[in-house]
Design a protein around this motif. Structure first.
Motif, PDB file in Angstrom:
ATOM      1  N   ALA A 199       0.087 -10.067  -8.304  1.00 27.34           N
ATOM      2  CA  ALA A 199      -0.425  -9.675  -6.985  1.00 27.34           C
ATOM      3  C   ALA A 199      -1.494 -10.660  -6.518  1.00 27.34           C
ATOM      4  CB  ALA A 199      -0.998  -8.262  -7.042  1.00 27.34           C
ATOM      5  N   ALA A 200      -2.361 -11.078  -7.440  1.00 27.16           N
ATOM      6  CA  ALA A 200      -3.390 -12.062  -7.088  1.00 27.16           C
ATOM      7  C   ALA A 200      -2.767 -13.399  -6.710  1.00 27.16           C
ATOM      8  CB  ALA A 200      -4.361 -12.232  -8.256  1.00 27.16           C
ATOM      9  N   LEU A 201      -1.701 -13.783  -7.410  1.00 24.79           N
ATOM     10  CA  LEU A 201      -1.013 -15.039  -7.081  1.00 24.79           C
ATOM     11  C   LEU A 201      -0.390 -14.962  -5.695  1.00 24.79           C
ATOM     12  CD1 LEU A 201       0.737 -15.771 -10.505  1.00 24.79           C
ATOM     13  CD2 LEU A 201      -1.069 -17.140  -9.442  1.00 24.79           C
ATOM     14  N   VAL A 202       0.239 -13.842  -5.376  1.00 26.85           N
ATOM     15  CA  VAL A 202       0.878 -13.677  -4.067  1.00 26.85           C
ATOM     16  C   VAL A 202      -0.158 -13.770  -2.954  1.00 26.85           C
ATOM     17  CG1 VAL A 202       2.101 -12.050  -2.583  1.00 26.85           C
ATOM     18  CG2 VAL A 202       2.837 -12.367  -4.948  1.00 26.85           C
ATOM     19  N   ILE A 203      -1.334 -13.189  -3.182  1.00 30.67           N
ATOM     20  CA  ILE A 203      -2.394 -13.219  -2.176  1.00 30.67           C
ATOM     21  C   ILE A 203      -2.990 -14.616  -2.038  1.00 30.67           C
ATOM     22  CG2 ILE A 203      -4.701 -12.353  -1.619  1.00 30.67           C
ATOM     23  CD1 ILE A 203      -3.885  -9.729  -2.984  1.00 30.67           C
ATOM     24  N   SER A 204      -3.128 -15.325  -3.148  1.00 32.44           N
ATOM     25  CA  SER A 204      -3.855 -16.594  -3.151  1.00 32.44           C
ATOM     26  C   SER A 204      -3.035 -17.768  -2.628  1.00 32.44           C
ATOM     27  CB  SER A 204      -4.337 -16.919  -4.576  1.00 32.44           C
ATOM     28  OG  SER A 204      -5.236 -15.943  -5.019  1.00 32.44           O
ATOM     29  N   VAL A 205      -1.730 -17.776  -2.886  1.00 30.77           N
ATOM     30  CA  VAL A 205      -0.930 -18.946  -2.495  1.00 30.77           C
ATOM     31  C   VAL A 205      -0.983 -19.204  -0.990  1.00 30.77           C
ATOM     32  CG1 VAL A 205       1.425 -19.830  -2.358  1.00 30.77           C
ATOM     33  CG2 VAL A 205       0.584 -18.870  -4.504  1.00 30.77           C
ATOM     34  N   PRO A 206      -0.813 -18.204  -0.109  1.00 29.09           N
ATOM     35  CA  PRO A 206      -0.879 -18.498   1.334  1.00 29.09           C
ATOM     36  C   PRO A 206      -2.264 -18.941   1.800  1.00 29.09           C
ATOM     37  CG  PRO A 206       0.218 -16.398   0.927  1.00 29.09           C
ATOM     38  CD  PRO A 206      -0.433 -16.803  -0.355  1.00 29.09           C
ATOM     39  N   THR A 207      -3.330 -18.435   1.157  1.00 26.88           N
ATOM     40  CA  THR A 207      -4.685 -18.727   1.636  1.00 26.88           C
ATOM     41  C   THR A 207      -5.321 -19.927   0.961  1.00 26.88           C
ATOM     42  OG1 THR A 207      -5.571 -17.124   0.042  1.00 26.88           O
ATOM     43  CG2 THR A 207      -5.106 -16.340   2.281  1.00 26.88           C
ATOM     44  N   HIS A 208      -4.935 -20.213  -0.275  1.00 31.11           N
ATOM     45  CA  HIS A 208      -5.566 -21.307  -1.008  1.00 31.11           C
ATOM     46  C   HIS A 208      -4.583 -22.412  -1.402  1.00 31.11           C
ATOM     47  CE1 HIS A 208      -8.356 -17.890  -1.631  1.00 31.11           C
ATOM     48  NE2 HIS A 208      -9.278 -18.825  -1.555  1.00 31.11           N
ATOM     49  N   GLY A 209      -3.326 -22.276  -0.977  1.00 30.64           N
ATOM     50  CA  GLY A 209      -2.357 -23.321  -1.264  1.00 30.64           C
ATOM     51  C   GLY A 209      -1.805 -23.233  -2.675  1.00 30.64           C
TER      52      GLY A 209
ATOM     53  N   TYR B   6      -0.984 -22.120 -11.002  1.00 28.81           N
ATOM     54  CA  TYR B   6      -0.322 -20.877 -10.614  1.00 28.81           C
ATOM     55  C   TYR B   6       1.042 -20.769 -11.284  1.00 28.81           C
ATOM     56  CZ  TYR B   6      -3.742 -20.506  -6.792  1.00 28.81           C
ATOM     57  OH  TYR B   6      -4.886 -20.404  -6.060  1.00 28.81           O
ATOM     58  N   VAL B   7       1.761 -21.882 -11.321  1.00 27.56           N
ATOM     59  CA  VAL B   7       3.092 -21.885 -11.925  1.00 27.56           C
ATOM     60  C   VAL B   7       3.006 -21.562 -13.413  1.00 27.56           C
ATOM     61  CG1 VAL B   7       5.148 -23.262 -12.373  1.00 27.56           C
ATOM     62  CG2 VAL B   7       3.896 -23.558 -10.222  1.00 27.56           C
ATOM     63  N   VAL B   8       2.039 -22.202 -14.092  1.00 23.29           N
ATOM     64  CA  VAL B   8       1.862 -21.955 -15.525  1.00 23.29           C
ATOM     65  C   VAL B   8       1.512 -20.490 -15.770  1.00 23.29           C
ATOM     66  CG1 VAL B   8       0.487 -22.531 -17.558  1.00 23.29           C
ATOM     67  CG2 VAL B   8       1.179 -24.334 -15.970  1.00 23.29           C
ATOM     68  N   THR B   9       0.590 -19.970 -14.946  1.00 28.40           N
ATOM     69  CA  THR B   9       0.168 -18.574 -15.092  1.00 28.40           C
ATOM     70  C   THR B   9       1.331 -17.624 -14.887  1.00 28.40           C
ATOM     71  OG1 THR B   9      -2.029 -19.164 -14.267  1.00 28.40           O
ATOM     72  CG2 THR B   9      -1.450 -16.832 -14.269  1.00 28.40           C
ATOM     73  N   ALA B  10       2.087 -17.826 -13.813  1.00 29.77           N
ATOM     74  CA  ALA B  10       3.219 -16.959 -13.518  1.00 29.77           C
ATOM     75  C   ALA B  10       4.272 -17.044 -14.625  1.00 29.77           C
ATOM     76  CB  ALA B  10       3.831 -17.328 -12.178  1.00 29.77           C
ATOM     77  N   ALA B  11       4.490 -18.246 -15.162  1.00 31.28           N
ATOM     78  CA  ALA B  11       5.489 -18.423 -16.221  1.00 31.28           C
ATOM     79  C   ALA B  11       5.080 -17.674 -17.487  1.00 31.28           C
ATOM     80  CB  ALA B  11       5.676 -19.904 -16.521  1.00 31.28           C
TER      81      ALA B  11
ATOM     82  N   THR C  45     -17.197 -15.803  -6.155  1.00 30.47           N
ATOM     83  CA  THR C  45     -15.828 -16.286  -6.294  1.00 30.47           C
ATOM     84  C   THR C  45     -14.888 -15.380  -5.510  1.00 30.47           C
ATOM     85  OG1 THR C  45     -16.379 -17.001  -8.539  1.00 30.47           O
ATOM     86  CG2 THR C  45     -14.045 -16.932  -7.947  1.00 30.47           C
ATOM     87  N   PRO C  46     -13.943 -15.939  -4.743  1.00 31.51           N
ATOM     88  CA  PRO C  46     -12.940 -15.084  -4.083  1.00 31.51           C
ATOM     89  C   PRO C  46     -12.267 -14.176  -5.111  1.00 31.51           C
ATOM     90  CG  PRO C  46     -12.778 -17.321  -3.263  1.00 31.51           C
ATOM     91  CD  PRO C  46     -13.763 -17.354  -4.408  1.00 31.51           C
ATOM     92  N   PRO C  47     -12.226 -12.863  -4.862  1.00 29.30           N
ATOM     93  CA  PRO C  47     -11.695 -11.920  -5.864  1.00 29.30           C
ATOM     94  C   PRO C  47     -10.309 -12.268  -6.381  1.00 29.30           C
ATOM     95  CG  PRO C  47     -12.793 -10.732  -4.100  1.00 29.30           C
ATOM     96  CD  PRO C  47     -12.739 -12.165  -3.664  1.00 29.30           C
ATOM     97  N   ALA C  48      -9.419 -12.715  -5.500  1.00 23.62           N
ATOM     98  CA  ALA C  48      -8.061 -13.034  -5.945  1.00 23.62           C
ATOM     99  C   ALA C  48      -8.061 -14.194  -6.930  1.00 23.62           C
ATOM    100  CB  ALA C  48      -7.178 -13.358  -4.744  1.00 23.62           C
ATOM    101  N   LEU C  49      -8.888 -15.215  -6.665  1.00 26.13           N
ATOM    102  CA  LEU C  49      -8.960 -16.351  -7.573  1.00 26.13           C
ATOM    103  C   LEU C  49      -9.569 -15.941  -8.908  1.00 26.13           C
ATOM    104  CD1 LEU C  49     -10.081 -19.265  -5.201  1.00 26.13           C
ATOM    105  CD2 LEU C  49      -7.780 -18.679  -5.981  1.00 26.13           C
ATOM    106  N   LEU C  50     -10.603 -15.109  -8.847  1.00 27.11           N
ATOM    107  CA  LEU C  50     -11.200 -14.660 -10.101  1.00 27.11           C
ATOM    108  C   LEU C  50     -10.204 -13.837 -10.908  1.00 27.11           C
ATOM    109  CD1 LEU C  50     -14.672 -13.630 -11.009  1.00 27.11           C
ATOM    110  CD2 LEU C  50     -12.926 -11.872 -11.336  1.00 27.11           C
ATOM    111  N   LEU C  51      -9.397 -13.026 -10.221  1.00 29.24           N
ATOM    112  CA  LEU C  51      -8.409 -12.207 -10.920  1.00 29.24           C
ATOM    113  C   LEU C  51      -7.339 -13.086 -11.567  1.00 29.24           C
ATOM    114  CD1 LEU C  51      -7.760  -9.303 -11.577  1.00 29.24           C
ATOM    115  CD2 LEU C  51      -6.402  -9.167  -9.488  1.00 29.24           C
ATOM    116  N   ILE C  52      -7.005 -14.206 -10.942  1.00 32.41           N
ATOM    117  CA  ILE C  52      -6.052 -15.140 -11.553  1.00 32.41           C
ATOM    118  C   ILE C  52      -6.626 -15.710 -12.845  1.00 32.41           C
ATOM    119  CG2 ILE C  52      -4.930 -17.392 -11.294  1.00 32.41           C
ATOM    120  CD1 ILE C  52      -4.631 -16.761  -8.320  1.00 32.41           C
ATOM    121  N   ALA C  53      -7.884 -16.180 -12.779  1.00 27.42           N
ATOM    122  CA  ALA C  53      -8.525 -16.726 -13.975  1.00 27.42           C
ATOM    123  C   ALA C  53      -8.653 -15.660 -15.056  1.00 27.42           C
ATOM    124  CB  ALA C  53      -9.904 -17.278 -13.607  1.00 27.42           C
TER     125      ALA C  53
END
Length: 349
Positions: A140-150, A155-160, A252-260
């Motif tokens: 969910a964090a990846l879906v939110i972050s890709v449109p806003t942060h590119g 992201y690919v490694v994390t999703a994989a 830190t933007p919450p979505a980015l922090l949630l990814i980390a």
């Protein structure tokens, strides 16, 4: 004796290596030299809030435990909270980490009144459920972050990594619940090659756990409650990290922090060190820096959060264990009072 000492030395070496990688690498990051100056601008309110959020995260995990334990055999929530806190601290210090602490937790749950057959079910559902919820939050964090942060290769490694973990969990669940005959045949074939494993016992356990998993999955209210508490546990833990980083001046933007946060905890599942020591820090700090957090702030924020989430529970868990042994568990272990002299005791009474 030599083999045991050798294992202890290897465990100590792995722990030392984790500390060097996780904490030493953090100190060497560019910008780490100004971390001391940032301590002067620390926000005490933020630190108090971070500690309270971490405590709330631990409490919601015990609410998850209570939800999973079958009705009629649930110890009081205060007892479950102390058991979970004790096992958490044990997983941070015992050789073998989570695996050893799980055995320790089984014993405490049984002593508290949970049926032995239910302890495996509780551990299975909590482990699988928490892993699934963590990956759903990460995606969910990846879906939110890709449109806003590119896009970002990270992201690919994390999703994989998340997809591999989810696939493994899905295959295991489907294999046990829907293809249990095939699983049982395979396990019986393995057990037949060793005298230490009873094939009949394995079959009984697989069929029993498959039935319980199916029943749990069809109990919509209980399932939703368990997923909610698992999500609250992860989100409160991540919120605590966000607050500790914010205490040193960076939001830190919450979505980015949630990814980390998600990436670090997915990697922490690997049985390298107790509680992911060194792994979590070694992933979180550079990822946060890569997302724009100043190095000094990332170092202080992550290490402060780990002080609250990893180190502080160790002494607290000791106190929790003592309170259990001197309180509810001690009362359960005490034999009943003998009958007064001259009083007839009925058979079986």
């Amino acid at each position: 004796m030599g083999g045991r000492q050798g294992r202890r030395w290897r465990a100590a070496g792995a722990l030392a290596a984790a500390l060097v990688v996780g904490y030493g690498a953090a100190i060497l990051l560019p910008g780490a030299h100004d971390a001391a100056h940032r301590l002067e601008r620390i926000g005490p309110v933020y630190l108090a809030a971070g500690l309270l959020l971490e405590l709330a995260a631990l409490f919601t995990y015990s609410l998850l435990t209570r939800t999973v334990v079958p009705v009629g055999h649930r110890p009081p929530l205060s007892v479950l909270f102390r058991i979970d806190l004790t096992s958490l601290g044990a997983s941070h210090v015992l050789p073998g980490g989570a695996a050893t602490a799980a055995t320790f937790r089984f014993g405490l749950l049984i002593a508290a009144g949970v049926r032995p057959a239910d302890t495996l079910f509780v551990a299975t559902v909590q482990g699988i459920g928490s892993a699934i919820v963590l990956n759903l939050l990460l995606w969910a964090a990846l879906v939110i972050s890709v449109p806003t942060h590119g896009g970002d290769p990270l992201y690919v490694v994390t999703a994989a990594l998340g997809a591999v973990l989810m696939l493994a969990v899905g295959v295991a669940v489907i294999g046990v619940t829907r293809g249990q005959d095939q699983v049982i045949r395979a396990l019986r074939a393995v057990a037949a090659r060793t005298s230490r494993i009873d094939p009949d016992r394995i079959e009984r356990v697989i069929r029993r756990e498959a039935t319980r998993l199916r029943d749990f999955g069809t109990d919509r209210r209980r399932l939703v409650t368990a997923v909610s508490w698992a999500g609250a546990n992860w989100l409160l833990d991540a919120a605590s990290l966000w607050v500790f980083v914010a205490a040193f001046g960076h939001h830190t933007p919450p979505a980015l922090l949630l990814i980390a946060f998600g990436l670090a905890n997915v990697l922490a599942v690997l049985p390298v060190t107790p509680g992911g020591l060194g792994v979590v820090e070694g992933v979180l700090i550079p990822v946060l820096v890569g997302f724009g957090t100043p190095a000094g702030t990332a170092i202080l924020g992550v290490l402060s959060w780990r002080l609250a989430s990893f180190w502080l529970p160790i002494p607290v868990s000791g106190l929790a264990y003592l309170s259990l042994r001197m309180g509810p568990l001690r009362r359960r272990e005490q034999p009943p009072d003998p009958a007064p002299a001259g009083r007839m005791v009925p058979p079986g009474g």
